[in-house]
Design an enzyme around this catalytic site. Structure first.
Site, PDB file in Angstrom:
ATOM      1  N   CYS A  91       0.340 -10.362   4.610  1.00 15.10           N
ATOM      2  CA  CYS A  91       0.864  -9.709   5.808  1.00 15.10           C
ATOM      3  C   CYS A  91       1.197 -10.723   6.901  1.00 15.10           C
ATOM      4  O   CYS A  91       0.367 -11.506   7.325  1.00 15.10           O
ATOM      5  CB  CYS A  91      -0.171  -8.712   6.337  1.00 15.10           C
ATOM      6  SG  CYS A  91       0.340  -7.921   7.861  1.00 15.10           S
ATOM      7  N   THR A 105       0.461   1.243   9.811  1.00 16.67           N
ATOM      8  CA  THR A 105      -0.754   0.573   9.338  1.00 16.67           C
ATOM      9  C   THR A 105      -1.783   0.481  10.469  1.00 16.67           C
ATOM     10  O   THR A 105      -2.947   0.848  10.289  1.00 16.67           O
ATOM     11  CB  THR A 105      -0.418  -0.842   8.859  1.00 16.67           C
ATOM     12  OG1 THR A 105       0.451  -1.440   9.819  1.00 16.67           O
ATOM     13  CG2 THR A 105       0.240  -0.837   7.510  1.00 16.67           C
ATOM     14  N   PHE A 132      -5.047  -7.351   3.937  1.00 14.94           N
ATOM     15  CA  PHE A 132      -3.711  -7.844   4.312  1.00 14.94           C
ATOM     16  C   PHE A 132      -3.034  -8.547   3.137  1.00 14.94           C
ATOM     17  O   PHE A 132      -2.073  -9.285   3.322  1.00 14.94           O
ATOM     18  CB  PHE A 132      -3.830  -8.791   5.507  1.00 14.94           C
ATOM     19  CG  PHE A 132      -4.340  -8.105   6.746  1.00 14.94           C
ATOM     20  CD1 PHE A 132      -3.478  -7.361   7.541  1.00 14.94           C
ATOM     21  CD2 PHE A 132      -5.676  -8.177   7.127  1.00 14.94           C
ATOM     22  CE1 PHE A 132      -3.938  -6.713   8.677  1.00 14.94           C
ATOM     23  CE2 PHE A 132      -6.146  -7.524   8.255  1.00 14.94           C
ATOM     24  CZ  PHE A 132      -5.274  -6.789   9.037  1.00 14.94           C
TER      25      PHE A 132
END
Ligand code: HEM
Length: 198
Positions: free
Chosen positions: A141, A10, A134
């Site tokens: 996240c 990511t 996110f």
């Protein structure tokens, strides 16, 4: 295991897209470089510098808007529900797609444009709900703050040491590098970038 898998591709993909976008937007690059020299000069940044690296942070967030590394976020319905008039039976898969919401013309002016200024603190309240690279809620996240810190510091140190990244294929049109939506939103090809030391 999730930390390992969620934590590197990511961030690597986001920085790749950031360099690609910066190579094609000289004015954005010059704002970034000016901020970095104002805030840091030639000093190595530390986490304490982050609040003043506002534009660098905005560059990361704008990159994540146009190129959200996780472009689709799945959820399984815990109960029968109705969402926006649609019946969602228990255990159905519901997929939220930041790639779409992040460029929806109802929420964004010039949705396809790369304009980090929209994420500066004085403007961001207007757009707070429309950008969620996110995720959100209980499972958002876990590495969000770490990832933002890492990306901002790396971009700042790049702008401190190099002139504007040059896309080696810059003669090609701006959409020359379509994203490839696999698990992460990777570039569909290599991204050759030349960095010249200042
Ligand atoms: C730019 C970088 C990153 C992006 C765009 C990103 C994005 C995401 C997204 C969209 C999710 C799913 C959220 C949801 O379901 O609502 C997620 C989950 C997760 N991420 Fe990241 N992530 C990044 C970097 C990192 C890093 C650096 C770490 C660890 C050091 C990390 C650890 C995790 C973990 C552990 C989860 C699962 C959380 C849970 O299910 O409770 N991520 N990430």
């Amino acid at each position: 295991m999730t930390f390992l898998l969620a934590g590197f591709e990511t961030s690597a993909t986001t920085l790749t897209w950031a360099l690609d976008l910066l190579s094609r937007h000289p004015i954005v690059w010059s704002h970034l470089a000016d901020e970095v020299f104002d805030v840091l000069g030639h000093r190595t940044p530390s986490p304490g510098d982050l609040p003043r690296l506002r534009y660098a942070r905005a560059v990361v967030e704008e990159t994540l808007r146009l190129r959200p590394a996780l472009w689709a976020i799945p959820r399984m319905a815990a109960t029968d529900d109705v969402v926006g008039g649609y019946r969602v039976p228990k255990a159905d898969l519901v997929i939220v797609v930041p790639y779409v919401t992040h460029r929806h013309p109802e929420f964004w002016t010039d949705p396809e444009g790369f304009d980090p200024a929209r994420f500066l603190p004085e403007h961001r309240r207007r757009i707070a709900h429309w950008a969620f690279p996110f995720g959100a809620g209980q499972r958002q996240c876990l590495g969000r703050d770490f990832a933002l810190m890492e990306a901002v510091l790396l971009l700042a140190m790049t702008a401190q040491r190099f002139s504007q990244p040059e896309g080696v294929r810059r003669h090609l049109p701006p959409d020359h590098l379509p994203p490839d939506p696999y698990v992460t939103l990777r570039p569909s090809d290599n991204v050759p970038i030349r960095l010249r030391p200042l």
